[in-house]
Design an enzyme around this catalytic site. Structure first.
Site, mmCIF file in Angstrom:
data_model
loop_
_atom_site.group_PDB
_atom_site.id
_atom_site.type_symbol
_atom_site.label_atom_id
_atom_site.label_comp_id
_atom_site.label_asym_id
_atom_site.label_seq_id
_atom_site.Cartn_x
_atom_site.Cartn_y
_atom_site.Cartn_z
ATOM 1 C CG ASP A 63 -1.906 0.872 1.150
ATOM 2 O OD1 ASP A 63 -2.354 1.110 0.123
ATOM 3 O OD2 ASP A 63 -2.353 1.464 2.157
ATOM 4 C CG ASP A 86 0.944 4.097 7.821
ATOM 5 O OD1 ASP A 86 1.131 3.845 9.071
ATOM 6 O OD2 ASP A 86 0.527 4.920 7.159
#
Length: 281
Positions: free
Chosen positions: A168, A185
């Site tokens: 992502d 993340d």
């Protein structure tokens, strides 16, 4: 400020001395700036699955291993216990990826501890010592865009050599620290060799970086680093010292029309999900 309930156990355990302020609230977690002795760190509190806009898509969780067979059966059946185990596995995936990538020399925040669904890690800072901005909050000169793009490609290669695809990666989960970009993340990180969707995710990660930095240095938009990188990886010829050219020519041969259509459908679905995540974040 008063410690949020989810951080109180870390205060009680002596892992955190004080909570300074909330840093951000995103689709997956809330992050606080905390003091630990003489150091300033950050504490990432993962949101419960029902409160997250980012769902644990099968593409991301494919081939993630759970050693306990009882847990595996419960997770497969979707029982309450199984859902709790799935949630714990999802949270620990980022912790595992951070330790793995930090050991491989990838520029990620240093992880310190994981306790009660809270990840305690390094606070990434800018030249003034403040919390570093995300790439999407910065305007770059063409020279800086090319430099940071090249730096991040090096990190993506290093990650791939360590067997990890971010899954992502974009301008929204890269921080610009005083000494360059830092990738954040990682709960959706996948195993490069064990996940059938790893190639598509790697190509999308590299494409996201190209499109973002291409706003400032348009010549980057003609590059094909992702295809070149994955081709070398599949052939066992990619290492952290590989010099990429950004050029790639697909080998001639019969086209798998069904496969192409599936990739197109997957890409559309992922782009729709990405837009929802951006709106929620």
């Amino acid at each position: 400020m008063k410690a949020p309930p989810r951080l109180q156990s870390l205060v009680d355990e002596g892992l955190i001395d004080t909570v300074v302020r909330q840093l951000m609230s995103g689709k997956e977690a809330m992050v606080y700036v905390v003091r630990c002795g003489d150091e300033t760190r950050c504490a990432k509190i993962y949101k419960e699955a029902t409160n997250r806009s980012f769902r644990q898509a099968v593409d991301y969780t494919e081939n993630r291993k759970v050693k306990n067979t009882r847990l595996q059966r419960a997770m497969a059946k979707g029982t309450k216990f199984g859902r709790q185990a799935t949630e714990a596995a999802w949270q620990s995936a980022e912790v595992d990826a951070l330790y793995r990538l930090a050991a491989a020399g990838v520029r990620v925040p240093v992880p310190y501890n994981f306790c009660d669904g809270v990840l305690l890690m390094e606070l990434v800072t800018d030249a003034e010592g403040d919390a570093a901005p995300r790439l999407n909050d910065v305007v770059f000169t063409p020279e800086d865009a090319r430099r940071h793009h090249a730096s991040l490609l090096t990190e993506v290669v290093r990650m791939l050599c360590a067997g990890v695809v971010h899954g992502d990666l974009s301008e929204f989960n890269v921080l610009l620290a005083a000494d360059g970009p830092v990738i954040i993340d990682l709960p959706q990180a996948v195993d490069a060799a064990g996940n059938n969707h790893a190639k598509r995710m790697l190509l999308r990660d590299v494409e996201n970086l190209k499109v973002f930095f291409g706003q400032f240095a348009p010549e980057l938009l003609q590059s094909r680093y992702g295809e070149e990188m994955w081709n070398l990886y599949e052939r066992g010829e990619l290492d952290v010292g590989t010099v990429l050219t950004g050029r790639f020519e697909r080998a001639a041969g019969p086209v798998d029309v069904g496969g192409v259509l599936r990739e197109v459908d997957d890409a559309r679905a992922e782009e729709a999900a990405r837009r929802l995540r951006m709106a929620a974040g």
